[in-house]
Scaffold this motif. Structure first.
Motif, PDB file in Angstrom:
ATOM      1  N   TRP A 129       0.829  -1.213   0.000  1.00  0.00           N
ATOM      2  CA  TRP A 129       0.000   0.000   0.000  1.00  0.00           C
ATOM      3  C   TRP A 129       0.864   1.264   0.000  1.00  0.00           C
ATOM      4  CZ3 TRP A 129      -4.750   1.336  -1.133  1.00  0.00           C
ATOM      5  CH2 TRP A 129      -5.213   2.599  -0.734  1.00  0.00           C
ATOM      6  N   ASP A 130       1.882   1.301   0.853  1.00  0.00           N
ATOM      7  CA  ASP A 130       2.804   2.435   0.906  1.00  0.00           C
ATOM      8  C   ASP A 130       4.166   1.935   1.383  1.00  0.00           C
ATOM      9  OD1 ASP A 130       2.603   2.124   3.686  1.00  0.00           O
ATOM     10  OD2 ASP A 130       1.107   3.715   3.878  1.00  0.00           O
ATOM     11  N   GLU A 131       5.098   2.863   1.553  1.00  0.00           N
ATOM     12  CA  GLU A 131       6.470   2.492   1.903  1.00  0.00           C
ATOM     13  C   GLU A 131       6.549   1.771   3.250  1.00  0.00           C
ATOM     14  OE1 GLU A 131       9.489   2.697   0.310  1.00  0.00           O
ATOM     15  OE2 GLU A 131       8.288   3.142  -1.467  1.00  0.00           O
TER      16      GLU A 131
ATOM     17  N   THR B  59       4.462   1.280  -4.907  1.00  0.00           N
ATOM     18  CA  THR B  59       3.355   1.090  -3.983  1.00  0.00           C
ATOM     19  C   THR B  59       2.124   1.795  -4.541  1.00  0.00           C
ATOM     20  OG1 THR B  59       3.838   3.112  -2.740  1.00  0.00           O
ATOM     21  CG2 THR B  59       4.942   1.062  -2.027  1.00  0.00           C
TER      22      THR B  59
ATOM     23  N   ALA C 161       0.531   4.100  -2.990  1.00  0.00           N
ATOM     24  CA  ALA C 161       0.664   5.512  -2.652  1.00  0.00           C
ATOM     25  C   ALA C 161       1.463   6.276  -3.709  1.00  0.00           C
ATOM     26  CB  ALA C 161       1.330   5.665  -1.279  1.00  0.00           C
ATOM     27  N   GLN C 162       2.373   5.596  -4.384  1.00  0.00           N
ATOM     28  CA  GLN C 162       3.176   6.245  -5.417  1.00  0.00           C
ATOM     29  C   GLN C 162       2.391   6.497  -6.697  1.00  0.00           C
ATOM     30  OE1 GLN C 162       6.681   3.319  -4.924  1.00  0.00           O
ATOM     31  NE2 GLN C 162       7.619   5.107  -5.862  1.00  0.00           N
TER      32      GLN C 162
END
Length: 330
Positions: free
Chosen positions: A146-148, A174, A176-177
């Protein structure tokens, strides 16, 4: 050779990414003509298929000349995903692919696409439901996490393999990116080098030149590469990559004549597939990409995207051939 279930692919296959409003039959046909080894449909809503939504059903259209070809589905409900896989099987694709990577808000908000990255247990259950409902090979396309702070691709790869998928494509970003920043293929390489993983692992993200394709092939050791946005308006990239792998040299850039031929075929096949009105309309979005780099082209593009008759668009293309004959595009 690389195998996905009973599908045999070349030693290092090049895959065309499933792209919404792009990867339809005319575009796939162009990419197949220019060297793509495995292609996928645009992603299809499982709920849409079950509701018999016209747009979703049209995305099931596949043709023998593009094989091997997979149909990609997405959704967040186990029963709906299982039912849609059974519907997909009726049109006899070579495989079923599950989208766990689309970052678009309208998909994520429905708990589908990359939205499932927040719940690995649900991802496993959805995948198992599809695997158990079809005799076709099932593959998955997803992202790193999902994100880092929640990169979980290592767990995802193992658990999805355990429930029966036959290949995994990983986009090196991800959710989010979205499509920003640089794709991080080190995570993809780690999955590939995991001794527990025995299915093909394909990498996706940022491959836009033959040189980068060879660099990533050698550096990350993956089984093949999926090309997405770089193929839009530029289907030649597949054969360019293959030529570079074999010779270490680059093919000449496609000429204006090559570009007109590709655009003309795209329009012709779109009209044959969906009729003149829809075919002309849906091909408009591609002209800017086919003719990118030609100076003072705005007038011609504007005319291409405003004509409603295919014959009129072809006439503008003839003018382009005459006006820009021999022009070298950098």
């Amino acid at each position: 050779m690389v195998r996905i279930g009973n599908i045999q692919l070349p030693e290092f296959p090049l895959l065309l990414a499933p792209m919404e409003d792009v990867s339809d039959p005319p575009f796939r046909r162009l990419c197949k003509t220019h060297g793509a080894d495995l292609m996928f449909s645009e992603f299809i809503s499982s709920e849409g298929l079950i509701r018999d939504a016209i747009k979703s059903r049209q995305k099931l259209d596949i043709f023998d000349y593009e094989r091997p070809v997979g149909i990609q589905i997405f959704g967040g409900d186990e029963e709906a995903m299982a039912m849609s896989a059974r519907i997909v099987e009726t049109v006899n694709p070579d495989l079923v692919d599950i989208n766990f990577g689309c970052p678009v808000k309208k998909v994520v908000c429905k708990g589908a696409g990359a939205g499932v990255l927040k719940d690995v247990g649900l991802m496993v259950r959805l995948t198992k439901a599809v695997v158990n409902s079809t005799s076709l090979p099932v593959t998955v396309k997803t992202r790193l996490g999902w994100d880092e702070t929640s990169i979980n691709i290592d767990e995802v790869a193992e658990r999805l393999q355990d429930v029966g998928i036959k290949a995994l494509t990983i986009h090196g970003r991800t959710r989010a990116q979205m499509y920003k920043g640089e794709a991080d293929w080190s995570h993809i390489a780690r999955v590939k080098n995991n001794p527990r993983i025995n299915i093909p692992i394909f990498g996706n993200g940022d491959i836009d030149t033959p040189e980068k394709a060879l660099d990533y092939k050698n550096r990350y050791g993956i089984d093949g590469i999926m090309v997405g946005r770089a193929a839009i308006g530029y289907p030649w990239i597949f054969n360019e990559i293959k030529h570079y792998f074999k010779t270490g040299t680059c093919l000449p850039a496609p000429t204006v004549e090559d570009r007109v031929e590709a655009a003309r075929n795209h329009l012709k096949w779109a009209v044959e597939w969906k009729g003149e009105r829809v075919g002309v309309f849906e091909t408009r979005r591609h002209y800017a990409n086919y003719f990118k780099g030609i100076p003072n082209f705005k007038e011609y593009r504007q005319r291409m995207v405003t004509h409603d008759a295919a014959a009129d668009v072809y006439s503008v293309m003839d003018e382009v051939l005459e006006k820009f004959a021999g022009y070298k595009i950098a």
